[in-house]
Structure formats: structure tokens, C-alpha cells
Write an enzyme that holds these catalytic residues in place. Structure first.
Site, PDB file in Angstrom:
ATOM      1  N   GLU A  54      12.856 -34.791  50.744  1.00 24.12           N
ATOM      2  CA  GLU A  54      11.919 -34.844  49.630  1.00 24.12           C
ATOM      3  C   GLU A  54      10.684 -33.887  49.850  1.00 24.12           C
ATOM      4  OE1 GLU A  54      10.675 -38.999  49.606  1.00 24.12           O
ATOM      5  OE2 GLU A  54      12.587 -39.727  49.406  1.00 24.12           O
ATOM      6  N   LYS A  95       6.795 -33.186  50.328  1.00 19.51           N
ATOM      7  CA  LYS A  95       5.501 -34.183  50.940  1.00 19.51           C
ATOM      8  C   LYS A  95       4.634 -33.696  49.864  1.00 19.51           C
ATOM      9  CE  LYS A  95       3.076 -35.965  54.769  1.00 19.51           C
ATOM     10  NZ  LYS A  95       1.650 -35.760  54.231  1.00 19.51           N
ATOM     11  N   ASP A 136       0.993 -33.463  47.927  1.00 18.80           N
ATOM     12  CA  ASP A 136      -0.357 -33.913  48.668  1.00 18.80           C
ATOM     13  C   ASP A 136      -1.473 -34.434  47.702  1.00 18.80           C
ATOM     14  OD1 ASP A 136      -2.171 -33.383  50.514  1.00 18.80           O
ATOM     15  OD2 ASP A 136      -2.397 -31.138  49.914  1.00 18.80           O
ATOM     16  N   TYR A 172       8.412 -42.797  45.629  1.00 16.84           N
ATOM     17  CA  TYR A 172       9.284 -42.239  46.781  1.00 16.84           C
ATOM     18  C   TYR A 172       9.808 -43.334  47.767  1.00 16.84           C
ATOM     19  CZ  TYR A 172       4.582 -41.819  48.891  1.00 16.84           C
ATOM     20  OH  TYR A 172       3.314 -42.100  49.316  1.00 16.84           O
ATOM     21  N   LYS A 212       5.667 -30.087  58.223  1.00 23.19           N
ATOM     22  CA  LYS A 212       4.540 -29.765  57.576  1.00 23.19           C
ATOM     23  C   LYS A 212       4.662 -28.123  57.440  1.00 23.19           C
ATOM     24  CE  LYS A 212       0.974 -31.794  56.958  1.00 23.19           C
ATOM     25  NZ  LYS A 212      -0.072 -32.793  57.671  1.00 23.19           N
ATOM     26  N   CYS A 224     -28.173  -1.757  42.721  1.00 19.71           N
ATOM     27  CA  CYS A 224     -26.478  -1.851  42.822  1.00 19.71           C
ATOM     28  C   CYS A 224     -26.310  -0.931  44.238  1.00 19.71           C
ATOM     29  CB  CYS A 224     -25.812  -0.651  41.925  1.00 19.71           C
ATOM     30  SG  CYS A 224     -24.148  -0.474  42.350  1.00 19.71           S
ATOM     31  N   CYS A 241     -24.630   2.704  43.405  1.00 19.12           N
ATOM     32  CA  CYS A 241     -25.069   3.847  42.855  1.00 19.12           C
ATOM     33  C   CYS A 241     -26.691   3.663  42.774  1.00 19.12           C
ATOM     34  CB  CYS A 241     -24.668   3.921  41.227  1.00 19.12           C
ATOM     35  SG  CYS A 241     -25.168   2.769  40.162  1.00 19.12           S
ATOM     36  N   CYS A 243     -24.621  -4.537  37.435  1.00 20.76           N
ATOM     37  CA  CYS A 243     -25.061  -3.120  37.627  1.00 20.76           C
ATOM     38  C   CYS A 243     -25.374  -2.405  36.367  1.00 20.76           C
ATOM     39  CB  CYS A 243     -24.299  -2.102  38.697  1.00 20.76           C
ATOM     40  SG  CYS A 243     -24.381  -0.581  38.439  1.00 20.76           S
ATOM     41  N   CYS A 278     -22.236   5.005  37.824  1.00 19.46           N
ATOM     42  CA  CYS A 278     -21.913   4.144  38.913  1.00 19.46           C
ATOM     43  C   CYS A 278     -20.276   4.538  39.369  1.00 19.46           C
ATOM     44  CB  CYS A 278     -22.140   2.598  38.698  1.00 19.46           C
ATOM     45  SG  CYS A 278     -21.438   1.660  40.142  1.00 19.46           S
TER      46      CYS A 278
HETATM   47  S1  IVH Z   1       7.259 -41.825  52.616  1.00 19.36           S
HETATM   48  C1  IVH Z   1       6.874 -45.096  55.805  1.00 19.36           C
HETATM   49  N1  IVH Z   1       7.521 -39.584  51.197  1.00 19.36           N
HETATM   50  O1  IVH Z   1       2.429 -38.771  52.990  1.00 19.36           O
HETATM   51  C2  IVH Z   1       6.932 -44.060  54.949  1.00 19.36           C
HETATM   52  N2  IVH Z   1       5.500 -40.124  51.977  1.00 19.36           N
HETATM   53  O2  IVH Z   1       1.640 -38.861  55.852  1.00 19.36           O
HETATM   54  C3  IVH Z   1       6.060 -43.989  54.015  1.00 19.36           C
HETATM   55  N3  IVH Z   1       3.644 -38.480  51.237  1.00 19.36           N
HETATM   56  O3  IVH Z   1       1.078 -41.907  53.200  1.00 19.36           O
HETATM   57  C4  IVH Z   1       5.627 -42.437  53.205  1.00 19.36           C
HETATM   58  N4  IVH Z   1       5.114 -37.355  49.977  1.00 19.36           N
HETATM   59  O4  IVH Z   1       0.828 -40.490  51.199  1.00 19.36           O
HETATM   60  C5  IVH Z   1       6.697 -40.433  51.777  1.00 19.36           C
HETATM   61  N5  IVH Z   1       8.092 -37.914  49.605  1.00 19.36           N
HETATM   62  C6  IVH Z   1       7.098 -38.592  50.431  1.00 19.36           C
HETATM   63  C7  IVH Z   1       5.747 -38.242  50.560  1.00 19.36           C
HETATM   64  C8  IVH Z   1       4.876 -39.050  51.510  1.00 19.36           C
HETATM   65  C9  IVH Z   1       3.957 -37.555  50.324  1.00 19.36           C
HETATM   66  C10 IVH Z   1       2.469 -39.012  51.776  1.00 19.36           C
HETATM   67  C11 IVH Z   1       2.172 -40.419  51.559  1.00 19.36           C
HETATM   68  C12 IVH Z   1       1.964 -40.962  53.140  1.00 19.36           C
HETATM   69  C13 IVH Z   1       1.993 -39.707  53.840  1.00 19.36           C
HETATM   70  C14 IVH Z   1       2.252 -39.856  55.285  1.00 19.36           C
END
Ligand code: IVH
Length: 673
Positions: free
Chosen positions: A115, A117, A119, A227, A315, A409, A412, A427, A433
Site C-alpha cells: 500500500e 504510505k 503522509d 488501511y 521509505k 538593481c 543594472c 527594478c 536592464c
Molecule cells: S499500517 C500496525 N498502513 O504510518 C500498523 N500505516 O509509521 C499500523 N501510515 O501510524 C499502521 N499509510 O500513520 C499503515 N498504508 C498504511 C499507512 C500507514 C500511512 C502511517 C500511519 C502509521 C505510520 C507508521
């Protein structure tokens, strides 16, 4: 000092630092260092503790998953703790993770769910008898804050579940985030109001979610993807992927880019694919997450201190890093605007070396109190120009002087002016210029203007510096013998350049108007002007009133156009250009009624053609384009990955055109005009 005392001191110093950063991040929503730096501190502490287990205490931040709630909201206890994830940063570390899982499960290959991740911020939503009972933040993993009121403002959160066979208690966990577009909008507004801007979409989402007034949260446009599960009174399925499917039936949005993958090679390929998509996604992600799919296997693998053994985050290189601001230099733009540019100690940010970053304008420098010599956080996300986010005041040495805009400036020496109420300094040298001249020439030859291939930045710089050209008209007087003498210019490329200059003479009125570089006259405005006046003569004769009669032209743009054409120098360049042979065919007078006159379209998502092209084609047929869906819109044009506009259009019962239907629409009308 003995070695062990030294290590203990290091460990304690790291813990103090990390605790401080946790407080700023979780409680104040105001982190002092980038996440990447935090991760490094955290990893160092983990390594030192692993090598010296005697120093581990239960108070260490490595034993905790976040920070205590701030206390504005009621507390909520998580029956099932909200854990964090371990991180890997390389293929080798990922391979180790997969190996550990394979060995422990005695299974090869292993089935995972991969999945994105997201932010944002982890939240948990509890549904009882199909209704949202409460929602909470993660807090310290055991106790979070009750943010039900704010969560209810997120459109993607169903307040009532749909479908059948729902467990009496269903707790789902996911990420609340702010889209890149909503973030940009929020910061634009903040700048306009003179308020503090947010450093990134995640901080903006955190700040919005922890508003005491849900009305404020509501206008911030947050979104959510689910998720994971928390507490449930009945097992939903045997695999995580099936649970995610089931959650859709109950009314949650599908988790995008989710994929079931078997084995290490598949995970690695997934990481590469998503990393390639990262910049094109409408929301920010900082990596991908792999989870063992079968719940029975998850259970068998279990947990280590703060994270599961059955999942890991892989990451991406961070968008934010630390650098040193070595100098602030002033760049002069096409219209004379002076932009302060940061010269930085070279630093790799999301895989690219950054040495320059924008500081936007003087207001931003003052507001953020940025000074030369500061340790700064820099940010580079996608195609966006790198920027200095802020100074780390704790690392400032002494009291360096405040930066002031020069009074003249730097190119010039003309006087620098600041218009009342504007953030920019300019300017006043105009085309005297050389910096403005260079920019104006670069604009004139650019692809969407006269499109002279081969007349790049370096060549223009040389031509202007050697005083070989002053105005765009001089380009058409260039000779082969002059060009070959330039650096990086071979005989053949000189031929090609002359050919390109020759070819550019045949153009269109909108391109020509755009190429002139009149302030605020972009491509779309140039098209409107050309359609309205049909010939350059008519446009040159137009007065303020007539200009205001052109769709989309307001008093400011009208003023810029009038002042441009009242400048004798500009009129002389225009006639020189026409004498040099620049020509276009007159635009046919539009039929009394343009085919899409009075129709208003909104565009969302990614289209196969550049959005601007589509806009122009529609405008050329008389249509209007607006950014917001309202009942007045004729239709929504929805490309790939449409945003919330699609939902809104559906709610309002507005027609929705996909790309094929759009092409058909354009085709039909373009053939009739
Ligand atoms: S699973 C026990 N899935 O990442 C597992 N976390 O560093 C629980 N996050 O606290 C997390 N996307 O805020 C999971 N697809 C995803 C995620 C995700 C973002 C964040 C979440 C978590 C943090 C962990």
C-alpha cells in the site's frame, strides 16, 4: 571519561533531543527538524541501545510510539493500541525483512499486501451498530484525543455504514491527510491574509484536525483513507486484502494503489513503480507499506516493542532536508520583479542535489526570520521549485544581520521600487536592464510563444552580453557569421537556428500577443484578445472600455495592456517585427454565436492532453472554464484520478464528460467553425 560513560551520555542526549522533537511534532504541530533528520536520530538511538542493552529504560522514546495528547480534547483509550511501523530504506534491508518473515513462517514466497504510505495522521474511527460513535487521534498509542466533531467534517467519512453483515462494533484505522491542491490553496490564502503558512501538507492536516472549532476544520478540506482494523466484534475475513474490499461495501473509499504481491521481487517492483508515480499523485506519500496478508500469519509473527513484525514501511527519499544558507542573492525576472534566491550548501533532497532554493519575497524572509548563515530546512516536492521552509533558530550562531533588499538593481543599478500593497520589489530599469531583457527574450522565443528551437538560455545570455541583440526584432537580423562565433555553436547548429528563426515568422496572432510579454497576458488571455479584436490593428486602437468588454479581462490587465501599447519603444519593436516578416492569417470573424457560448466547464483529474491545451480549445469555442463546481456549471470534464469535484458534480447532478466525450465535443464544434 570511560567509554561506557561516554555512550551513556550520548544515549541520554539523544533521548532528550528526541523527546523535545516528539513534543514539537505531536503537541505543538510545529516540528523543528525534518522527518529524515528525526529518523536518523531515532535510528542512532536504536543502534546504541541495541549494542548496549544495559542502558535501556522503559522511558526511552524507542519504547513509546508517539507523544501524550495535548489535553484540549477529551481522552480516548485505545483498547487495541495504535502502533507504529518499522522502517527500511534500501532493497537490502527489505530483503532482510522478507527473509525474517519467510524463516519465521517457514513459508516461501510469502503473500503481502502493498500500500502507499500516506503522509498524514493516524486516526481511529469507532462504528457502533453502523453509526460513527467516536473518532480519535493516535496520541501516545494507548490514549488519543476525541476528535469526532472534526472527523465528521471530512466528506469521505461515512457517518452511517452501508450494506449488510456489519459487526456490531467496527473500529477502522486510517490516515487523515490534506491533498497537495488543498494545501497549496490554504497556504495561498494564509499568505494573502498575512497569516503563518504551514510547512507541508502533513502539518497542515495536523493543524486542521486539532482545531477546536470544527467549522475551521470543515473549510480545510481534509481527506481520509482506511488501511487497517482496530476492535471488531466479529471477524470480517481471513486476509487483510479481503477486509479492505469489504470496507468498500460498507461505504469507505478504496485505498488507492493497493496490491496483493507475492515475494521479495514483487515488493521491490512495487516500490519502484510507486516511487515513479509519487510526484503525480494528488496527495503526498512518504513511502510504501508491506503487510503480510493472512491474519493467521500476522498473529503468529506478532510484535516487537512498538511495531508489528508482519509489516514494514519502505521509505522514499525525504522531501525535506537540512542545509546551510550560504548567501541570499537577488534574481531579476522578466517584469523586473526581484526574487531573493537562497544559495545553499549542496544537499541531496529526494534524490536530487539542491544548491538554490526560492525564498519567495521579502515578506516571507521577514516573517520566517531567515538570515544568512542559518541552518535551514529545505523542501523539494515533485516539480515544484525547491524552497526554504524555515530556519532552525536553535542552531543560529550569534545574531547575524537581518537581510535587506538592495535599494538599486544588482544587474543594472536602476532604482528599486515597491508598489504599495504588493509583496514584490521591482527594478525600474525596464528593458534598459539586461536581466529583464534576457528574460523578455527567453519568453519571446519560448515554445508557447514564437517557438524558436535552438535559441536557448545560454545563447541568449551571450547575445545580450555581447550586445548583439537588444530587442526581439534583433533576433530576425542575426547572421550566420555572428552566430557561429558564439560558444557551443557549431556550423550546423547555426544553420538550424537560422532555419528555426525563419520558420517562426509564420505564426498566429495569439502566439504573437503572448510573445510580447505584456504583464498578466498569459496564453488564455492572448487567445481571448485575438478572438475579440481579430486583428492587431483593432487591438492597438482599443480603449479601456473596449478592453473591459473582452471576456476575462479586468481593470488591472486592461491597464497593463494600455500601458504596454502606449510605450513608443514597444510600438517600434512591433513594427520592426512585422517588417522582418512576422505574419499570421487574420482570424475569421467568429459566427454570431460561438458554439459553446454561455457554457461553463470545470476540469478535474489528469487528461491525456495538457490541461492548458484543452482549456484553450474550449475557450476558442466560446466556453468559460472555472475552477469550482457549482450548480451553474454545464459539465465536469473528468480525467484520470478525478478529485472531490467528481463527487460534488454527482451530488449536484451536473453532467460528467470523460476524455472520449470531451474529444467528441471538441471535434464536432471545431469542424463547424
Ligand atoms: S499500517 C500496525 N498502513 O504510518 C500498523 N500505516 O509509521 C499500523 N501510515 O501510524 C499502521 N499509510 O500513520 C499503515 N498504508 C498504511 C499507512 C500507514 C500511512 C502511517 C500511519 C502509521 C505510520 C507508521
Amino acid at each position: 571519561m570511560t567509554l561506557s560513560k561516554d555512550i551513556r551520555k550520548q544515549i541520554e542526549a539523544l533521548r532528550t533531543q528526541i523527546n523535545e522533537h516528539n513534543h514539537r511534532y505531536y503537541v505543538l504541530d510545529d516540528p523543528a527538524i525534518p522527518d529524515a533528520e528525526y529518523d536518523r536520530l531515532f535510528r542512532r538511538l536504536q543502534v546504541l541501545e541495541a549494542d548496549n542493552p544495559g542502558f535501556i529504560t522503559s522511558e526511552s522514546p524507542t519504547r513509546r510510539v508517539g507523544d501524550a495528547p495535548a489535553g484540549h480534547f477529551a481522552r480516548i483509550h485505545h483498547k487495541i493500541p495504535m502502533l507504529s511501523l518499522g522502517n527500511v530504506f534500501s532493497d537490502a534491508e527489505l530483503f532482510d525483512f522478507d527473509r525474517r518473515v519467510r524463516e519465521k513462517l517457514d513459508e516461501d514466497p510469502v503473500e503481502y499486501v502493498a500500500e502507499p504510505k500516506l503522509d498524514g495522521l493516524a486516526v481511529t474511527l469507532m462504528y457502533e451498530s453502523g453509526r460513527l460513535a467516536y473518532a480519535a487521534t493516535r496520541g501516545d498509542g494507548t490514549t488519543g484525543e476525541d476528535i469526532t466533531g472534526n472527523i465528521c467534517t471530512i466528506n469521505a467519512v461515512p457517518l452511517k455504514l452501508l450494506g449488510q453483515r456489519r459487526p456490531r462494533k467496527l473500529e477502522v484505522r486510517g490516515e487523515v491527510f490534506m491533498s497537495k491542491a488543498a494545501f497549496a490553496r490554504l497556504n495561498r490564502q494564509a499568505i494573502a491574509n498575512g497569516d503563518k503558512t504551514f510547512a507541508n501538507p502533513r502539518n497542515a492536516a495536523a493543524g486542521s484536525l486539532r482545531q477546536l472549532d470544527p467549522k475551521v476544520t470543515a473549510i480545510r478540506q481534509l481527506d481520509i483513507y482506511i488501511y487497517a482494523l482496530g476492535q471488531v466484534t466479529r471477524q470480517i475475513s481471513e486476509r487483510h486484502s479481503d477486509t479492505l474490499k469489504q470496507l468498500q461495501q460498507w461505504g469507505f473509499k478504496p485505498l488507492p494503489l493497493m496490491q496483493v504481491i507475492t515475494g521479495f521481487d514483487g515488493l521491490r517492483a512495487y516500490y519502484r513503480r510507486i516511487a515513479g508515480l509519487r510526484d503525480t499523485l494528488p496527495y503526498e506519500i512518504d513511502g510504501v507499506v508491506y503487510k503480510v496478508n493472512a491474519y493467521s500469519r500476522q498473529q503468529y509473527l506478532g510484535y516487537v516493542s512498538r511495531a508489528p513484525r508482519w509489516a514494514i514501511a519502505h521509505k522514499f527519499p525525504a522531501h525535506e532536508e537540512i542545509s546551510i544558507l550560504e548567501d541570499i542573492q537577488i534574481q531579476v525576472g522578466r517584469t523586473g520583479a526581484l526574487t531573493p534566491v537562497a544559495r545553499l550548501q549542496p544537499t541531496t533532497v529526494s534524490g536530487v542535489t539542491v544548491t538554490n532554493a526560492t525564498l519567495h519575497n521579502m515578506d516571507e524572509i521577514n516573517r520566517k526570520d531567515i538570515r544568512i548563515g542559518d541552518t535551514v530546512i529545505i523542501r523539494r516536492a515533485g516539480d515544484v521549485i525547491p524552497e526554504v521552509v524555515r530556519s532552525i533558530l536553535g542552531k543560529r550562531c550569534g545574531n547575524p544581520p537581518v537581510f535587506i533588499m538592495p535599494a538599486t538593481c544588482p544587474v543594472c543599478s536602476s532604482a528599486v521600487q515597491r508598489i504599495e500593497g504588493e509583496a514584490v520589489y521591482r527594478c525600474t530599469g525596464g528593458l534598459y536592464c539586461s536581466a529583464q531583457r534576457k528574460q523578455a527574450l527567453k519568453h519571446f522565443v519560448s515554445r508557447k510563444a514564437m517557438d524558436i528551437d535552438g535559441l536557448g538560455k545560454k545563447i541568449i545570455d551571450q547575445l545580450v552580453d555581447k550586445q548583439l541583440i537588444k530587442t526581439p526584432a534583433d533576433i530576425y537580423r542575426l547572421r550566420h557569421s555572428t552566430i557561429v562565433d558564439l560558444q557551443r555553436m557549431a556550423d550546423k547548429s547555426a544553420d538550424n537556428l537560422l532555419k528555426a528563426i525563419q520558420q517562426s515568422k509564420r505564426t498566429t496572432l495569439p502566439r504573437f500577443l503572448y510573445a510580447l510579454g505584456i504583464r498578466e497576458v498569459g496564453e488564455a488571455t492572448a487567445v481571448s484578445l485575438a478572438n475579440h479584436f481579430q486583428t492587431l490593428r483593432n487591438l492597438l486602437r482599443a480603449d479601456r472600455q473596449q478592453l473591459l468588454g473582452v471576456p476575462d479581462i479586468g481593470p488591472v490587465v486592461a491597464e497593463h495592456i494600455l500601458s504596454f501599447f502606449s510605450e513608443p519603444h514597444n510600438l517600434s519593436v512591433i513594427s520592426q517585427l512585422q517588417n522582418a516578416g512576422i505574419h499570421w492569417s487574420d482570424i475569421q470573424p467568429p459566427p454570431q454565436q460561438q458554439p459553446l457560448q454561455g457554457k461553463t466547464y470545470v476540469i478535474t483529474g489528469t487528461l491525456a492532453l495538457p490541461r492548458n491545451t484543452v482549456k484553450q480549445q474550449l475557450i476558442a469555442l466560446g466556453a468559460k472554464i472555472t475552477g469550482n463546481i457549482s450548480a451553474k456549471a454545464t459539465a465536469l470534464i473528468a480525467g484520470q484520478k478525478p478529485g472531490t469535484k467528481l463527487t460534488k458534480a454527482r451530488e449536484l447532478g451536473i453532467d460528467i464528460l470523460d476524455e472520449t466525450q470531451l474529444q467528441a465535443l471538441l471535434h464536432t464544434h471545431q469542424n463547424t467553425t
